[in-house]
Enzyme design. Structure first.
Site, PDB file in Angstrom:
ATOM      1  N   LYS A 281       0.805  -1.228   0.000  1.00  0.00           N
ATOM      2  CA  LYS A 281       0.000   0.000   0.000  1.00  0.00           C
ATOM      3  C   LYS A 281       0.841   1.282   0.000  1.00  0.00           C
ATOM      4  O   LYS A 281       0.417   2.293  -0.534  1.00  0.00           O
ATOM      5  CB  LYS A 281      -0.953   0.006   1.197  1.00  0.00           C
ATOM      6  CG  LYS A 281      -2.044  -1.053   1.079  1.00  0.00           C
ATOM      7  CD  LYS A 281      -2.962  -1.045   2.287  1.00  0.00           C
ATOM      8  CE  LYS A 281      -3.860  -2.253   2.264  1.00  0.00           C
ATOM      9  NZ  LYS A 281      -5.226  -1.996   2.639  1.00  0.00           N
ATOM     10  N   ASN A 302      -4.738   2.267  -1.671  1.00  0.00           N
ATOM     11  CA  ASN A 302      -5.274   0.895  -1.725  1.00  0.00           C
ATOM     12  C   ASN A 302      -6.171   0.672  -2.941  1.00  0.00           C
ATOM     13  O   ASN A 302      -6.689  -0.415  -3.129  1.00  0.00           O
ATOM     14  CB  ASN A 302      -6.023   0.547  -0.433  1.00  0.00           C
ATOM     15  CG  ASN A 302      -7.395   1.178  -0.391  1.00  0.00           C
ATOM     16  OD1 ASN A 302      -7.524   2.360  -0.681  1.00  0.00           O
ATOM     17  ND2 ASN A 302      -8.400   0.406  -0.067  1.00  0.00           N
ATOM     18  N   ASP A 319      -9.453   2.997   2.348  1.00  0.00           N
ATOM     19  CA  ASP A 319      -9.377   2.331   3.662  1.00  0.00           C
ATOM     20  C   ASP A 319      -9.763   3.288   4.782  1.00  0.00           C
ATOM     21  O   ASP A 319     -10.440   2.917   5.744  1.00  0.00           O
ATOM     22  CB  ASP A 319      -7.935   1.872   3.948  1.00  0.00           C
ATOM     23  CG  ASP A 319      -7.588   0.565   3.251  1.00  0.00           C
ATOM     24  OD1 ASP A 319      -8.511  -0.158   2.846  1.00  0.00           O
ATOM     25  OD2 ASP A 319      -6.381   0.267   3.128  1.00  0.00           O
ATOM     26  N   GLY A 356       0.215  -1.845  14.482  1.00  0.00           N
ATOM     27  CA  GLY A 356       0.602  -1.965  13.069  1.00  0.00           C
ATOM     28  C   GLY A 356       0.564  -0.602  12.395  1.00  0.00           C
ATOM     29  O   GLY A 356      -0.501  -0.006  12.274  1.00  0.00           O
ATOM     30  N   ALA A 357       1.734  -0.109  12.000  1.00  0.00           N
ATOM     31  CA  ALA A 357       1.801   1.229  11.402  1.00  0.00           C
ATOM     32  C   ALA A 357       2.204   1.161   9.932  1.00  0.00           C
ATOM     33  O   ALA A 357       2.854   2.055   9.411  1.00  0.00           O
ATOM     34  CB  ALA A 357       2.782   2.098  12.195  1.00  0.00           C
ATOM     35  N   GLY A 358       1.796   0.093   9.247  1.00  0.00           N
ATOM     36  CA  GLY A 358       2.057  -0.026   7.798  1.00  0.00           C
ATOM     37  C   GLY A 358       0.973   0.709   7.016  1.00  0.00           C
ATOM     38  O   GLY A 358       0.304   1.601   7.552  1.00  0.00           O
ATOM     39  N   GLY A 359       0.784   0.314   5.765  1.00  0.00           N
ATOM     40  CA  GLY A 359      -0.164   1.004   4.884  1.00  0.00           C
ATOM     41  C   GLY A 359      -1.567   1.041   5.436  1.00  0.00           C
ATOM     42  O   GLY A 359      -2.220   2.094   5.438  1.00  0.00           O
ATOM     43  N   ALA A 360      -2.066  -0.085   5.938  1.00  0.00           N
ATOM     44  CA  ALA A 360      -3.435  -0.129   6.465  1.00  0.00           C
ATOM     45  C   ALA A 360      -3.517   0.689   7.757  1.00  0.00           C
ATOM     46  O   ALA A 360      -4.459   1.458   7.971  1.00  0.00           O
ATOM     47  CB  ALA A 360      -3.865  -1.573   6.710  1.00  0.00           C
TER      48      ALA A 360
HETATM   49  O1  LIG Z   1      -7.134  -3.857   2.936  1.00  0.00           O
HETATM   50  C1  LIG Z   1      -7.815  -4.163   1.986  1.00  0.00           C
HETATM   51  C2  LIG Z   1      -8.182  -5.537   1.746  1.00  0.00           C
HETATM   52  C3  LIG Z   1      -7.539  -6.007   0.442  1.00  0.00           C
HETATM   53  O2  LIG Z   1      -6.147  -5.945   0.561  1.00  0.00           O
HETATM   54  C4  LIG Z   1      -7.913  -7.487   0.223  1.00  0.00           C
HETATM   55  O3  LIG Z   1      -7.145  -8.330   0.695  1.00  0.00           O
HETATM   56  O4  LIG Z   1      -8.941  -7.777  -0.383  1.00  0.00           O
HETATM   57  C5  LIG Z   1      -7.979  -5.078  -0.687  1.00  0.00           C
HETATM   58  C6  LIG Z   1      -7.580  -3.655  -0.403  1.00  0.00           C
HETATM   59  O5  LIG Z   1      -8.042  -2.777  -1.411  1.00  0.00           O
HETATM   60  C7  LIG Z   1      -8.176  -3.204   0.910  1.00  0.00           C
HETATM   61  O6  LIG Z   1      -7.677  -1.932   1.215  1.00  0.00           O
END
Ligand SMILES: O=C1C[C@@](O)(C(=O)O)C[C@@H](O)[C@@H]1O
Length: 437
Positions: A281, A302, A319, A356-360
């Protein structure tokens, strides 16, 4: 493993929506060629492809080659709809007998290539060689070690003058099978329930989630770029939605190892948009031509749309709003007073503990901040936690302190780590038993 089982499974395949069924003679124990083939072909509920794979071609048969070929010839004589000959055998038979055919049976000449998928030119030469055997259909199977290799198979499918089946096995090969009808494949292989074959989609998913029968050359491809990718519910969420909207599109999981190579290879308008999952992400931002200000601020994308007018990739972050409104909706339910929802966000003033401080995690932290939550961040990488804390005026704590953390009453815990992801779904990043001082 027995003829009875073959007959039973053929009926199951039909019930599950197969058009054709492949029977692997090499899997049948104590196989009696003529007698068993007669039973199989008399009781077939569907057109049948007969395959008898020797060990050296990835099958189970270890016996004498003459007996194997005799069995395949019996299948021809007994009127199997298709018989599959490996390229080496087909070429030899052609040079000796000058013919592969018998009656109305169609001959599939197949070739399994282990290792890296050859170049487009090599594949074209191979296809020409296979065609010269007099095959009705040629089948090329590779074991892709990278999703970008599959584009060469799509090329062969698109440009071949004769019926071709081409796909790659393994997790990275999945989209070669799902997208093969778009590029002109004659058959899509799927496994029947209870007989999962590694690297093959299930027949059920081909029929229900992907509805392969609706895929054609105009179908737009959307995919989830991720590694791993098999855990995602995306395909069962987005595909029915696309169909509901009457949009000719397909959403597929894309196991990506290298973002740069991926975007270079899949750069045509056919690949219309992407979701981005773990661990890409943040890294994907550099491959977007434009990034929405919110995503830029968060530092994570995302969702990517390929703009139809100029083919540019535009990155978004969905997200942030989605996760925060989901939490608000859940909390509002507990807060309803006389059926009325409060106008103030239930996150306002709340302690928001993010692991968790990554993309999500970044998207969650930015979202929680817009609602006035007080954010506390844990990450195994303390520097990363501190950077995010700085961006959202929150507080970073060392990961080692997490087991001893004393939450406030009503505090919110957000897990943005891979802990708890398929297949270890029951794990959470904190102890379920509170730490008592
Ligand atoms: O975090 C998620 C879930 C996801 O990564 C998936 O595994 O379907 C799809 C991404 O767009 C969304 O932001």
């Amino acid at each position: 493993e027995s003829v009875d089982q073959v007959v039973e499974e053929m009926h199951k395949a039909k019930a599950q929506g197969a058009d054709v069924v492949e029977v692997r003679l090499d899997c049948i124990k104590q196989f009696q060629a003529h007698q068993d083939l007669e039973i199989i072909l008399k009781s077939k509920p569907l057109p049948v492809i007969i395959v008898y794979r020797p060990k050296c071609e990835g099958g189970l048969y270890e016996g004498d080659e003459t007996a194997r070929l005799e069995a395949l010839h019996s299948a021809l004589k007994l009127g199997a709809d298709y018989v599959d000959f490996e390229l080496k055998v087909a070429a030899e038979l052609m040079s000796k007998q000058n013919k592969l055919h018998c009656g109305g049976t169609k001959v599939i000449v197949s070739c399994f290539l282990d290792g890296v998928t050859p170049s487009k030119e090599e594949l074209s030469n191979l296809a020409t060689h296979m065609q010269a055997t007099g095959a009705d259909i040629i089948k090329i199977v590779t074991s892709a070690s990278n999703i970008t290799e599959l584009a060469r198979l799509f090329h062969i499918l698109s440009y071949s003058q004769m019926p071709v089946v081409a796909y790659a096995v393994g997790e990275r090969g999945l989209i070669s099978q799902l997208l093969s009808p778009k590029f002109g494949s004659n058959l899509v292989y799927g496994s029947i329930e209870g007989m999962a074959v590694p690297g093959l989609p299930t027949l059920e998913s081909l029929r229900k989630a992907y509805k392969v029968e609706h895929i054609n050359s105009d179908t737009k491809v959307f995919g989830l770029i991720s590694k791993p990718v098999g855990h995602s519910k995306g395909p069962i969420l987005h595909n029915p939605t696309l169909r509901h909207m009457n949009f000719n599109g397909l959403y597929v999981p894309m196991f990506v190892d290298n973002l740069k190579e991926f975007f270079e290879v899949y750069s045509t308008p056919d690949f219309a948009g992407f979701s981005v999952g773990i661990p890409y992400k943040e890294a994907v931002i550099q491959f977007c031509d434009e990034v929405h200000p919110l995503a830029q601020n968060i530092g994570a994308v995302n969702t990517i749309v390929r703009r139809p007018s100029d083919g540019k990739l535009i990155g978004y972050n969905t997200d942030c709003e989605a996760s925060v409104t989901a939490m608000e909706d859940a909390l509002q339910e507990c807060r309803c007073i006389n059926g009325e929802k409060s106008l103030v966000s239930p996150l306002a003033g709340k302690e928001f503990v993010l692991v968790g401080a990554g993309g999500a995690g970044r998207a969650l932290a930015f979202g929680a901040k817009t609602r006035g939550a007080r954010i506390i961040i844990f990450d195994i990488d303390f520097e990363r936690a501190k950077m995010l804390a700085h961006a959202v005026s929150g507080e970073a704590r060392p990961f080692g302190d997490l087991p001893y953390f004393q939450p406030e009453k009503g505090s919110i815990l957000a897990n943005a780590t891979p802990i708890g992801m398929h297949p270890n779904k029951d794990r959470i990043p904190v102890s379920e038993v509170p730490y008592l001082k």
